[in-house]
Design a protein around this motif. Sequence first.
Motif, mmCIF file in Angstrom:
data_model
loop_
_atom_site.group_PDB
_atom_site.id
_atom_site.type_symbol
_atom_site.label_atom_id
_atom_site.label_comp_id
_atom_site.label_asym_id
_atom_site.label_seq_id
_atom_site.Cartn_x
_atom_site.Cartn_y
_atom_site.Cartn_z
ATOM 1 N N ARG A 228 0.836 -1.201 0.000
ATOM 2 C CA ARG A 228 0.000 0.000 0.000
ATOM 3 C C ARG A 228 0.872 1.252 0.000
ATOM 4 N N MET B 37 -0.358 3.911 2.633
ATOM 5 C CA MET B 37 -1.771 4.206 2.819
ATOM 6 C C MET B 37 -2.348 3.431 4.010
ATOM 7 N N VAL C 290 -2.341 -0.468 -3.437
ATOM 8 C CA VAL C 290 -2.004 0.688 -4.270
ATOM 9 C C VAL C 290 -1.641 0.143 -5.641
ATOM 10 N N TYR D 108 -5.767 3.919 -5.052
ATOM 11 C CA TYR D 108 -5.849 3.068 -3.862
ATOM 12 C C TYR D 108 -7.211 2.402 -3.860
#
Length: 312
Positions: A68, A85, A103, A118
């Motif tokens: 991510r 993220m 991601v 995302y």
Amino acid sequence: MTAHRTAALLAAVLLVAGAPATARAHPGPSRLADVRVLAHFDRAAGQAAESIAPQPGGGAVIGMIPARQVVRVAPDGAVQVLVTMPLPPGGGGTTPVVGAPVVTGVARSGSGDVYFLYSAGQGALTGIWRLGRSGEPRLVVPLPADTMPNALVIDRDRVLVTDSADGRIWQAPLRGGAASVWSADPALAPDGFFGANGLKIHDGAVWASNSDRGTIVRIPVTGGRAEVRATGLAGIDDFDFTGRGDEILAAINQASELVRVGADGSHDTLLDAADGMQGTTAVVVRGHRVYVTNGANLVGNDSNLLVAELRR
């Protein structure tokens, strides 16, 4: 969902922005030379290299699944994490088809801002994010939780995004706002797993790959029906144009190959497992420089960024 199925899906994800080229005849196919690894990533930490946005000076920004993350690779190969993220509330894995939050596509605007995708499945996190010079990510275009945004391309004042779960291409203002479906042509639909994947703007048309169907299709920018331009590319992920008309370099994830696709749809392998390909996810051409990522999802453990010289 089994771990094997999740890994297979994660290996199929990808996106990057392409440069238009003028269609004209050229003698002989393009080839690669001076292939080398610019950076190795921490696959054990989830850094499966996915998508590529080249930067001035020879570096690149890379999307990482399932870490991510968005990372920057310097021209000397040094890796810097730009953002990781957050997990959705409860940390659940609800992303369509994949299960785990990921991601995927990355792109760089003319002003230097980094845009990335995302997909989290819940928590109002799914969509197009912008990473400005402040370093703080901001959701600029929300997308429905049941989408699987994969690749994104900046096309002047708008952004185009493939949705691999439902086989669609979305569009939205580059400045941010509401997204709408630009195309839901049947040629973009999945056939049991992953549909529309890679995405480029080239020669007055939007081009997209379909992983399940092993195809590359062309849709006029003015809209209309998709035309299948290449077949027999099972497991295709990302692709880009070489600058020689409609000649393409394509990342074949499942076979761990980089192939050249001619304007007539014929194809031949340029790089394979013997060259270090491991779950090849993305390719971007910038001038005579080619960037290739390997996610190492299905085979191996060497997630990396390769660079090579394109000889036309």
